[in-house]
Design a protein around this motif. Sequence first.
Motif, short mmCIF file in Angstrom:
data_model
loop_
_atom_site.label_atom_id
_atom_site.label_comp_id
_atom_site.label_asym_id
_atom_site.label_seq_id
_atom_site.Cartn_x
_atom_site.Cartn_y
_atom_site.Cartn_z
N LEU A 8 -10.84 -8.74 3.38
CA LEU A 8 -9.59 -8.28 2.75
C LEU A 8 -8.92 -7.26 3.65
CD1 LEU A 8 -10.94 -7.47 -0.85
CD2 LEU A 8 -10.06 -9.66 -0.03
N LEU A 9 -7.61 -7.38 3.82
CA LEU A 9 -6.83 -6.36 4.51
C LEU A 9 -6.15 -5.47 3.48
CD1 LEU A 9 -5.00 -8.20 7.43
CD2 LEU A 9 -7.23 -7.07 7.44
N ASN A 10 -6.21 -4.18 3.71
CA ASN A 10 -5.51 -3.22 2.84
C ASN A 10 -4.49 -2.47 3.67
OD1 ASN A 10 -5.62 -1.49 0.14
ND2 ASN A 10 -5.45 -0.06 1.85
N TYR A 11 -3.25 -2.47 3.18
CA TYR A 11 -2.22 -1.65 3.81
C TYR A 11 -1.38 -1.01 2.71
CZ TYR A 11 1.67 -0.09 6.68
OH TYR A 11 2.62 0.69 7.30
N ASN A 12 -1.68 0.23 2.43
CA ASN A 12 -0.96 1.01 1.41
C ASN A 12 -0.88 0.27 0.08
OD1 ASN A 12 -0.43 3.16 3.18
ND2 ASN A 12 1.40 2.15 3.99
N SER A 13 -1.98 -0.32 -0.33
CA SER A 13 -2.00 -1.09 -1.58
C SER A 13 -3.40 -1.09 -2.21
CB SER A 13 -1.54 -2.53 -1.32
OG SER A 13 -2.29 -3.11 -0.25
N HIS A 14 -4.02 0.09 -2.26
CA HIS A 14 -5.42 0.17 -2.68
C HIS A 14 -5.66 -0.31 -4.10
CE1 HIS A 14 -3.92 4.03 -4.33
NE2 HIS A 14 -4.90 3.90 -5.21
N ARG A 15 -4.67 -0.16 -4.99
CA ARG A 15 -4.88 -0.60 -6.37
C ARG A 15 -5.12 -2.10 -6.44
NH1 ARG A 15 -1.00 3.43 -6.80
NH2 ARG A 15 -1.57 5.21 -8.13
#
Length: 305
Positions: A8-15
């Motif tokens: 999974l990639l996360n970019y300013n979207s932790h929720r």
Amino acid sequence: MRKVSVILLNYNSHRFTFDCIASIQQQTQGVDYEIIIVDNNSSPTDADALRPLADVPGVRLIRSRINLGFSGGNMLGVQAADPATDYYYFLNNDCVLRTNVLAQLTVFMDATPDAGLCGAQMFAGDGSRQETFGYLPTAVNKILGHGVARLLNPDRYPNRRRVYTEPVRVPFIMGSTLFVRASVFHAIGGFDVAHFLYVEEEDLAKRLLLRGFYAYLVPQAEYVHFTGQSTVRNYDIEKEHYISLFYYFRKYHSWPERALLRAYYVIKNGRKFRRNPVYGKLAWFIGRGSPMRESLRYRQTIREQ
């Protein structure tokens, strides 16, 4: 038991990342899996919010100090995965699983030796069924349209709007749900990291096809995609699409076909100039050759900590 590495990639979207992981844990049975989260240089606040996940069994958290884009971020996750994994599942973090997707796609891939990658059926947040596959870009389908291309070659262009109940071979699967055979993925060198943000899935499917491996939609497996929660559309993002698209054309298409496609996109965008001046800027950018040196990749900075 087969091993699946979910990346999974996360970019300013932790929720969304938390919800995605929860759905994987709730839905998955009968598969040995690991989850690798790559934070693609989010803000310190968003990156810090992910820290509790580092203590979750079976979850590994990696933070990149520079935004590597889709391909580069996923390849960083691949390097952290179990070297003995059988399959990679590149899943957008703004997705949640509706069924036991990992097991369903594993069973399908085990039973289908010519499958290089497959994907689950996508649904929107409102529950509506979404198109989950597309057509590899060519002059025929871009200029004449998908409908004409489908009439000329229905086997190559299956109907994207049809409701499928059995697995079907397709040109490529949308990048939000890419379930890939690890051995073949390794053999082709993984994603082409020259693609920063777009056309990665088309390129992957094309390179697998050149090796004799196909893409499939497995409609019994289902997931919800909340669509582009970490990407805001603007002029720079639109430019990035054309940078990747014409990089793809340079790799796989002849000079005359590329020239025809460039003229087509210049005219297509130029005709909409009066509606929005951005289209005029895009037409000029495409006419200049969609130079890769203007990619967002070269505007990234390394975070100090």
